[in-house]
Write a protein that holds these residues in place. Structure first.
Motif, PDB file in Angstrom:
ATOM      1  N   VAL A  21      66.495  34.510  21.597  1.00  0.00           N
ATOM      2  CA  VAL A  21      66.295  35.159  20.622  1.00  0.00           C
ATOM      3  C   VAL A  21      64.787  35.218  20.279  1.00  0.00           C
ATOM      4  CG1 VAL A  21      67.131  34.933  18.161  1.00  0.00           C
ATOM      5  CG2 VAL A  21      68.307  33.817  19.750  1.00  0.00           C
ATOM      6  N   PHE A  22      64.354  36.064  19.507  1.00  0.00           N
ATOM      7  CA  PHE A  22      62.944  36.346  19.234  1.00  0.00           C
ATOM      8  C   PHE A  22      62.954  36.962  17.940  1.00  0.00           C
ATOM      9  CE2 PHE A  22      58.897  38.721  19.437  1.00  0.00           C
ATOM     10  CZ  PHE A  22      58.023  37.626  19.453  1.00  0.00           C
ATOM     11  N   LEU A  23      61.993  36.332  16.745  1.00  0.00           N
ATOM     12  CA  LEU A  23      61.685  37.125  15.598  1.00  0.00           C
ATOM     13  C   LEU A  23      60.551  37.821  15.860  1.00  0.00           C
ATOM     14  CD1 LEU A  23      62.250  33.773  13.453  1.00  0.00           C
ATOM     15  CD2 LEU A  23      64.123  35.572  13.756  1.00  0.00           C
ATOM     16  N   SER A  24      60.467  39.162  15.592  1.00  0.00           N
ATOM     17  CA  SER A  24      59.575  40.031  15.600  1.00  0.00           C
ATOM     18  C   SER A  24      59.355  40.917  14.215  1.00  0.00           C
ATOM     19  CB  SER A  24      59.633  41.012  16.542  1.00  0.00           C
ATOM     20  OG  SER A  24      60.613  42.005  16.478  1.00  0.00           O
ATOM     21  N   ILE A  25      58.339  41.635  14.176  1.00  0.00           N
ATOM     22  CA  ILE A  25      58.066  42.483  12.850  1.00  0.00           C
ATOM     23  C   ILE A  25      59.084  43.480  12.729  1.00  0.00           C
ATOM     24  CG2 ILE A  25      56.567  44.098  11.910  1.00  0.00           C
ATOM     25  CD1 ILE A  25      54.264  42.597  13.175  1.00  0.00           C
ATOM     26  N   LYS A  26      59.781  44.221  13.943  1.00  0.00           N
ATOM     27  CA  LYS A  26      60.621  45.231  13.798  1.00  0.00           C
ATOM     28  C   LYS A  26      62.007  44.817  13.181  1.00  0.00           C
ATOM     29  CE  LYS A  26      58.778  48.232  17.366  1.00  0.00           C
ATOM     30  NZ  LYS A  26      58.846  48.742  18.762  1.00  0.00           N
ATOM     31  N   GLY A  27      62.313  43.367  13.832  1.00  0.00           N
ATOM     32  CA  GLY A  27      63.605  42.588  13.682  1.00  0.00           C
ATOM     33  C   GLY A  27      63.678  41.497  14.731  1.00  0.00           C
ATOM     34  N   ILE A  28      65.055  41.320  15.033  1.00  0.00           N
ATOM     35  CA  ILE A  28      65.459  40.038  15.871  1.00  0.00           C
ATOM     36  C   ILE A  28      65.927  40.422  16.996  1.00  0.00           C
ATOM     37  CG2 ILE A  28      66.899  37.860  15.738  1.00  0.00           C
ATOM     38  CD1 ILE A  28      67.187  38.109  12.797  1.00  0.00           C
ATOM     39  N   TYR A  29      65.380  39.882  18.083  1.00  0.00           N
ATOM     40  CA  TYR A  29      65.731  40.516  19.448  1.00  0.00           C
ATOM     41  C   TYR A  29      66.661  39.362  19.756  1.00  0.00           C
ATOM     42  CZ  TYR A  29      62.101  44.041  19.614  1.00  0.00           C
ATOM     43  OH  TYR A  29      61.190  45.250  19.616  1.00  0.00           O
ATOM     44  N   TYR A  30      67.806  40.019  20.539  1.00  0.00           N
ATOM     45  CA  TYR A  30      68.822  39.011  21.018  1.00  0.00           C
ATOM     46  C   TYR A  30      69.076  39.572  22.521  1.00  0.00           C
ATOM     47  CZ  TYR A  30      70.103  38.040  16.137  1.00  0.00           C
ATOM     48  OH  TYR A  30      70.261  37.691  14.741  1.00  0.00           O
ATOM     49  N   GLN A  31      69.269  38.554  23.315  1.00  0.00           N
ATOM     50  CA  GLN A  31      69.776  38.701  24.847  1.00  0.00           C
ATOM     51  C   GLN A  31      70.846  37.829  25.045  1.00  0.00           C
ATOM     52  OE1 GLN A  31      67.803  37.035  28.783  1.00  0.00           O
ATOM     53  NE2 GLN A  31      66.889  38.600  28.333  1.00  0.00           N
ATOM     54  N   ALA A  32      71.857  38.512  25.636  1.00  0.00           N
ATOM     55  CA  ALA A  32      73.331  38.118  25.867  1.00  0.00           C
ATOM     56  C   ALA A  32      73.435  38.153  27.357  1.00  0.00           C
ATOM     57  CB  ALA A  32      74.433  38.329  25.060  1.00  0.00           C
ATOM     58  N   GLU A  33      74.176  37.395  28.079  1.00  0.00           N
ATOM     59  CA  GLU A  33      74.594  37.539  29.399  1.00  0.00           C
ATOM     60  C   GLU A  33      76.289  37.897  29.375  1.00  0.00           C
ATOM     61  OE1 GLU A  33      74.583  35.524  33.921  1.00  0.00           O
ATOM     62  OE2 GLU A  33      73.703  34.565  32.106  1.00  0.00           O
ATOM     63  N   VAL A  34      76.819  39.001  29.518  1.00  0.00           N
ATOM     64  CA  VAL A  34      78.072  39.131  29.471  1.00  0.00           C
ATOM     65  C   VAL A  34      78.465  39.882  31.031  1.00  0.00           C
ATOM     66  CG1 VAL A  34      79.875  40.789  28.178  1.00  0.00           C
ATOM     67  CG2 VAL A  34      77.887  40.069  27.117  1.00  0.00           C
ATOM     68  N   LYS A  35      79.368  39.347  31.472  1.00  0.00           N
ATOM     69  CA  LYS A  35      80.113  39.591  32.722  1.00  0.00           C
ATOM     70  C   LYS A  35      78.907  39.879  33.863  1.00  0.00           C
ATOM     71  CE  LYS A  35      84.199  40.285  31.233  1.00  0.00           C
ATOM     72  NZ  LYS A  35      85.418  39.216  31.640  1.00  0.00           N
ATOM     73  N   GLY A  36      77.997  38.878  33.847  1.00  0.00           N
ATOM     74  CA  GLY A  36      76.781  38.930  34.693  1.00  0.00           C
ATOM     75  C   GLY A  36      75.882  39.930  34.349  1.00  0.00           C
ATOM     76  N   GLN A  37      75.917  40.514  33.225  1.00  0.00           N
ATOM     77  CA  GLN A  37      74.921  41.689  32.980  1.00  0.00           C
ATOM     78  C   GLN A  37      74.133  41.328  31.822  1.00  0.00           C
ATOM     79  OE1 GLN A  37      74.585  44.323  34.812  1.00  0.00           O
ATOM     80  NE2 GLN A  37      76.369  43.849  36.209  1.00  0.00           N
ATOM     81  N   ILE A  38      72.653  41.638  31.861  1.00  0.00           N
ATOM     82  CA  ILE A  38      71.742  40.928  30.841  1.00  0.00           C
ATOM     83  C   ILE A  38      71.903  42.307  29.798  1.00  0.00           C
ATOM     84  CG2 ILE A  38      69.815  40.597  30.208  1.00  0.00           C
ATOM     85  CD1 ILE A  38      71.071  38.231  31.936  1.00  0.00           C
ATOM     86  N   ILE A  39      72.146  41.790  28.714  1.00  0.00           N
ATOM     87  CA  ILE A  39      72.205  42.863  27.263  1.00  0.00           C
ATOM     88  C   ILE A  39      71.137  42.456  26.231  1.00  0.00           C
ATOM     89  CG2 ILE A  39      73.784  43.828  25.770  1.00  0.00           C
ATOM     90  CD1 ILE A  39      75.958  43.553  27.329  1.00  0.00           C
ATOM     91  N   ASN A  40      70.330  43.333  25.905  1.00  0.00           N
ATOM     92  CA  ASN A  40      69.400  43.157  25.045  1.00  0.00           C
ATOM     93  C   ASN A  40      69.428  43.964  23.890  1.00  0.00           C
ATOM     94  OD1 ASN A  40      67.967  41.221  26.710  1.00  0.00           O
ATOM     95  ND2 ASN A  40      67.236  42.731  27.833  1.00  0.00           N
ATOM     96  N   TRP A  41      69.502  43.592  22.810  1.00  0.00           N
ATOM     97  CA  TRP A  41      69.616  44.551  21.427  1.00  0.00           C
ATOM     98  C   TRP A  41      68.674  43.943  20.076  1.00  0.00           C
ATOM     99  CZ3 TRP A  41      73.251  40.845  22.472  1.00  0.00           C
ATOM    100  CH2 TRP A  41      73.705  39.967  21.372  1.00  0.00           C
TER     101      TRP A  41
END
Length: 703
Positions: free
Chosen positions: A180-200
């Motif tokens: 998780v990261f707090l930035s000026i644009k918003g909050i970045y998340y990273q999750a690992e789903v079924k072995g795949q890295i997903i960032n939003w």
């Protein structure tokens, strides 16, 4: 003689087609063509030679592959677009003639298209859909915060909010969040789903102002496709973890701004029990089969619950070097053959070195899985209470994902599991400098503590994050540092250094145990023996440099012990290996110089550019380190020497400047003598070296 090729009949002229030709071939408008290309994933192409692709013309045009346009010609959605065009023409004609009954019938039979087949074409496997989920989540989280306008329907915003909440509930259920990261644009998340890295990226939930210079027709077309994509992905993810999809919505909680608590998450097992009770009176055979399935599911759940205990027992077995002796005070647990997993390692060391430089055993995989389990349950022993000024939508999601319990103020929304006065609360998240009433049984922290704990993968100290204090820097966990890059130091976490020091000490002690001792004077000198010892050290996992350092240290100790001994000793391994290492370095340097000489002019230019880039990066790192030193000096002791001397001594101190003033800064030493009291000193760095200081350190012992 072969056939003569005519101009514009082969090559790039036939492989590419411009946009106007595509519109004429498909017989659609430009807006429908754009929608169709977005839905099908067809984008403009850049030919190598525009003049050849455009049949000799140099006018700026947009090109597509001819095969892509032929592919669009057979698309069922294209036919639906044509039907919709006919529908609009008939509807306007009926309304102009005031034939309301015909208009109602036309409205009921409005042509509707689906995107299911397009999803199957673009994503043949579920893994492909997960890899392309980043943009979809960013778009949906963005539109979930928009207000309803004439361009954006309220149904679209509500649907985006529902899909995002469903995906967040899956992340909470599977504990898949990683960064998780707090930035000026918003909050970045990273999750690992079924072995795949997903960032939003999720924007902050403030009042959004919809811009006027954005083409929402294009964005809504993307949103339409992404909504369908995320709906299918959520259905698949919920089905894999035995959850009911779509989850039920509690309207009362939704109206009360309950957030994630408005969705009721149910498992398929509860529905299976209801179905068995309804079918008991109808068919006995079906009842028996359903009971058998339920028993199997219960047994599998029991096995999953005891998996952590089995992993702990296997870990204990792997750590012990001798056979495990049964405890006489307690009865030993009986483990079946199915529960024991052996650790297979290859006996041939040469084969291991040939296959890969690093061989992962079962114990390594097990340790990694245990560390991941501890990270997923980071807040399992913590109970949080959120004040009304903190971002509840983000903190609730993160805390629940890592196994914690969370409550909030009633003004933020309904559905809080406990109140502020609950004695079970361990952490109170507050974003105000002071609070009126404080409970002594809980820790008061700022919201950044939660995010930094997730990125550090452990619970950090609370003191730097107390209300009113200046927070430590919030570093991005998404930055991957390369060799030679500047790595900022995290001031709020001093435990990391202590752990590193302890690990280095343990590593040194373990290496000392495995290092071969030096050859004494009584032993004959033999190069084969030395080479054999070096090979044995490498086989135990010790690098050559580490081996040399240990041998140097042991040689020094032996030299100190044998200072009084006058006997002539044989040459030690340290001196011999030191000579070998020096000769090896000289040889490598000569080889490098010869390689430079043999380079061509082009290769030398490229090599010089690489070295120039490395030098620039090193200068940047050094400048940042100097800047940090200046900042720490300026903020470490903010005192003035004049105030210091006046309060400490009687009389005016004597200031002796040492050095010249550089860029408004200088270095000086001040000595003050008090009448009958004592002698002291002060050293400082400041803007004026003769009168005042930015820093002051002093002391005056009594005479």
């Amino acid at each position: 003689m072969g056939k003569l090729k005519q101009k514009g009949k082969a090559g790039a002229a036939t492989n590419y087609i411009n946009r106007n030709q595509a519109l004429k071939k498909l017989q659609v408008s430009l807006a429908d063509f754009r929608r169709l290309c977005i839905l099908k994933g067809i984008y403009p192409r850049e030919p190598k030679n525009k003049k050849k692709a455009n049949k000799g013309s140099t006018a700026p045009t947009t090109f597509y592959y001819t095969k892509d346009i032929q592919y669009l010609a057979h698309e069922p959605v294209l036919q639906k677009f044509r039907e919709h065009k006919i529908f609009l023409r008939k509807l306007t004609k009926a309304l102009s003639k005031r034939e309301l009954s015909i208009a109602k019938n036309l409205e009921k039979n409005r042509p509707v298209y689906k995107l299911d087949h397009i999803l199957k074409e673009r994503y043949p496997t579920f893994t492909d859909a997960l890899r392309d989920l980043d943009d979809a989540l960013c778009m949906l989280f963005l539109f979930s915060t928009f207000p309803a306008t004439d361009k954006i329907n309220s149904e679209t915003v509500t649907n985006c909010q529902r899909l995002c909440a469903e995906f967040q509930h899956y992340i909470i259920k599977t504990k898949s969040l990683r960064k998780v990261f707090l930035s000026i644009k918003g909050i970045y998340y990273q999750a690992e789903v079924k072995g795949q890295i997903i960032n939003w990226l999720a924007p902050y939930q403030f009042s959004q102002q919809v811009p006027d210079d954005v083409d929402f027709r294009v964005m809504l077309t993307f949103l339409e496709f992404y909504q369908t994509l995320l709906g299918f992905v959520n259905f698949k993810l919920y089905s894999d973890v035995n959850l009911v999809y779509p989850p039920k919505l509690d309207t009362s909680k939704d109206e009360g701004a309950a957030g994630l608590g408005a969705l009721i998450i149910e498992t398929t097992n509860s529905l299976a029990t209801l179905s068995t009770s309804s079918h008991n009176n109808e068919d006995i055979n079906n009842n028996d089969t359903i009971k058998e399935e339920m028993v199997r599911k219960l047994e599998s759940e029991k096995r999953l619950k005891t998996l952590s205990k089995k992993l702990a027992t296997i870990k204990d077995q792997g750590n012990t070097t001798s056979e495990i002796q049964p405890d006489t005070t307690k009865e030993p647990e009986v483990i079946s053959n199915e529960e024991i997993i052996d650790e297979f390692t290859s006996s041939d060391s040469k084969y291991q070195q040939d296959v890969s430089s690093k061989t992962y055993t079962y114990s390594d995989i097990q340790n990694a899985s245990i560390a991941l389990t501890e990270f997923e349950n980071l807040f399992s022993n913590c109970i949080f209470y959120l004040s009304r000024e903190v971002p509840r939508y983000s903190l609730e999601f993160i805390i629940r994902t890592f196994g914690g319990q969370v409550g909030w103020d009633e003004t933020c929304g309904v559905g809080s599991p406990f109140n502020e006065s609950d004695d079970r609360i361990t952490h109170h998240v507050i974003d105000r400098p002071t609070s009126g009433h404080r409970f002594l049984s809980r820790a008061y922290i700022q919201p950044q503590w939660v995010y930094d704990c997730v990125n550090a993968r452990k619970l950090l100290k609370i003191e730097p994050y107390q209300p009113g204090k200046t927070l430590p820097p919030h570093l991005s966990p998404f930055v991957e540092h390369k060799e030679g890059d500047y790595i900022p130091e995290f001031e709020g976490d001093m435990e990391e250094k202590e752990l590193r020091n302890e690990q280095e000490i343990k590593k040194d002690t373990s290496n000392e145990e495995t290092i071969i001792p030096l050859i004494t004077s009584d032993e004959p000198y033999n190069e084969d023996i030395i080479h054999q010892m070096e090979l044995e050290a490498e086989a135990t996992g010790i690098s050559f440099s580490m081996y040399q350092e240990k041998q140097d240290q042991l040689a020094k100790n032996q030299k100190i012990q044998n200072t009084n001994n006058t006997k002539v000793q044989q040459p030690s391994i340290q001196t011999i290996t030191g000579k070998k290492r020096a000769a090896k370095e000289i040889e490598e340097k000569e080889v490098k110089e010869l390689a430079k000489i043999m380079m061509t002019k082009k290769q030398k230019t490229l090599y010089n550019k690489i070295q120039y880039g490395k030098k620039k990066r090193q200068e940047k790192v050094e400048n940042l380190q100097l800047k940090i030193i200046k900042v720490t000096i300026n903020y470490s002791l903010p005192l003035r020497a004049g105030d210091f001397f006046e309060s400490f001594w009687i009389g005016e101190p004597i200031i002796i400047p040492l050095g010249l003033v550089t860029r408004g800064e200088g270095v000086s030493v001040g000595v003050g003598v008090g009448v009958g009291l004592g002698v002291g000193f002060a050293v400082g760095v400041g803007a004026d070296a003769c009168k005042s200081f930015a820093l002051g350190v002093g002391g005056a012992p009594k005479l």
